[in-house]
Enzyme design. Structure first.
Site, mmCIF file in Angstrom:
data_model
loop_
_atom_site.group_PDB
_atom_site.id
_atom_site.type_symbol
_atom_site.label_atom_id
_atom_site.label_comp_id
_atom_site.label_asym_id
_atom_site.label_seq_id
_atom_site.Cartn_x
_atom_site.Cartn_y
_atom_site.Cartn_z
ATOM 1 N N SER A 40 0.839 -1.209 0.000
ATOM 2 C CA SER A 40 0.000 0.000 0.000
ATOM 3 C C SER A 40 0.870 1.253 0.000
ATOM 4 C CB SER A 40 -0.919 0.052 1.218
ATOM 5 O OG SER A 40 -1.360 -1.210 1.547
ATOM 6 N N HIS A 43 2.002 1.756 -3.540
ATOM 7 C CA HIS A 43 0.974 2.293 -4.430
ATOM 8 C C HIS A 43 1.016 3.820 -4.451
ATOM 9 C CE1 HIS A 43 -0.504 -1.548 -5.223
ATOM 10 N NE2 HIS A 43 -1.457 -1.664 -4.320
ATOM 11 N N HIS A 59 2.945 2.275 7.685
ATOM 12 C CA HIS A 59 1.751 2.023 8.502
ATOM 13 C C HIS A 59 1.739 0.629 9.123
ATOM 14 C CE1 HIS A 59 1.022 0.332 4.553
ATOM 15 N NE2 HIS A 59 0.232 -0.531 5.168
ATOM 16 N N CYS A 163 -0.128 -4.680 9.837
ATOM 17 C CA CYS A 163 -0.894 -4.619 8.577
ATOM 18 C C CYS A 163 -1.046 -5.991 7.937
ATOM 19 C CB CYS A 163 -0.291 -3.624 7.589
ATOM 20 S SG CYS A 163 -1.207 -3.598 6.033
#
Ligand SMILES: [Zn+2]
Ligand SMILES: [Zn+2]
Length: 362
Positions: A40, A43, A59, A163
């Site tokens: 992510s 991205h 994250h 995550c």
């Protein structure tokens, strides 16, 4: 403190001295111990999703509490914690009906426009990413982005729970709620896919088919509980899964975020099967499904961060690891320093490694 600054898509991240504020009443200051490199984040670096700059990405983190605000409950300096991007307000409709991962009042957990920002470069505000910004030596977050964990849990492995594990295992156990003995296929064997495989094994799936294009990752998938592996290079994974299972699987999970593999996840279901799309499809992407097949009670659904209740789920995942059932040791391909972050993302782009983790000198 040092942080990896995102200056916009397609730029290398730059390590810069960044200011971090003191905790407000409900905020927690954390010394970052480890943070994983997740697709992510990539991205946003690669421009598939937009984010304001400058920002600090990251994250998937664990660390140690340094300071807490005056109104913070249940956390104190010295606590070991995992952070989660599913920061919840605690009182909206989603939060109060058991779906805090979908909280739509997250803005209430952030600083208001008239308050000093949490992060800054000189006079300039630095945007927080997913309310965490973990590619940094310290994080300043709302107390509802944090869960305390056992101190015998190694923090570099705990970071993965932040995550990959929560997303992959949660998709299996919270979103799809697979039954004991059911057949499962997982497309994509990076950190999230391996976590889905591990989750399916813990949840009692009868057969777990791992699908990837790298033999190395398929070998890894077996050690996480896959009973069958399929290299999708040069074969049609839908046909292959139907052959293996005599008609299709009960549950499929897509962990890549691609149109074709999402459609394949649906196509490889048996009647009444459920496909769960975990990967982040690029903005604007549309999926095409055979409408008639819906008559057979087939379903396709999304999953937001493993439909987590992370304050309950994450300590359970820690217990699974410490009991030898969650194979986090094998999920970490490489440990790197913060200043090696760009090379780490190059590795992730290549698709060869499961997970790189940045560790900070303790
Ligand atoms: Zn992630
Ligand atoms: Zn809420």
């Amino acid at each position: 403190m040092k942080a990896a600054i995102f200056h916009g898509p397609h730029h290398r991240l730059s390590i810069e001295e960044t200011s971090i504020a003191n905790p407000g009443p409900r905020e927690v200051l954390i010394r970052t111990a480890a943070v994983g490199l997740c697709h992510s984040d990539l991205h946003f670096i690669d421009g598939l999703y937009g984010h304001e700059a400058p920002a600090v990405l990251g994250h998937e983190a664990a660390g140690v509490v340094e300071k807490v605000g005056s109104e913070v409950r249940g956390l104190e300096p010295g606590d070991h914690v995992i952070t989660c991007l599913s920061v919840f307000c605690g009182h909206c409709g989603f939060c109060t009906t058991g779906r805090p991962f979908n909280c739509d009042h997250q803005h209430e957990t952030r600083r208001r426009g008239d308050e000093a920002p949490r992060l800054s470069l000189g006079e300039r505000e630095v945007q927080q990413f997913y309310d965490l910004s973990a590619f940094a030596e310290q994080m300043l977050v709302h107390e509802h982005a944090v869960v305390r964990i056992r101190k015998d849990m190694p923090l570099d492995r705990a970071a993965l729970i932040g995550c990959a594990v929560t997303t992959g295992m949660g998709a299996v156990t919270n979103t799809a709620r697979i039954e004991v003995g059911s057949t499962v296929a997982v497309i994509g064997c990076g950190g999230v896919g391996l976590s889905a495989i591990n989750g399916a094994a813990i949840a009692g799936a009868g057969r777990i088919i791992a699908i990837d294009v790298q033999d190395g990752k398929l070998d890894l998938a077996r050690s996480f509980g896959a009973t069958d592996t399929l290299n999708a290079t040069g074969c049609d994974p839908v046909e292959a899964v139907r052959d293996l299972t005599g008609g299709g699987v009960d549950y499929s999970f897509e962990a890549l975020g691609l149109k074709r593999t999402s459609e394949q996840a649906y196509d490889m279901l048996r009647r009444s099967g459920v496909a769960t799309i975990i990967g982040m499809l690029p903005e604007g992407e549309k999926l095409e499904l055979d409408g008639v097949s819906l008559l057979y009670d087939k379903r396709i659904q999304g999953s937001n961060m493993g439909s987590n209740r992370f304050r309950v789920d994450m300590p359970r995942y820690v217990d699974f690891y410490l009991a030898g059932r969650l194979h986090l040791d094998r999920m970490i391909s490489k440990r790197i320093r913060l200043d090696q972050i760009n090379e780490g993302f190059d590795d992730l782009r290549s698709g060869l490694l499961a997970r790189s983790v940045i560790t900070f000198p303790g």
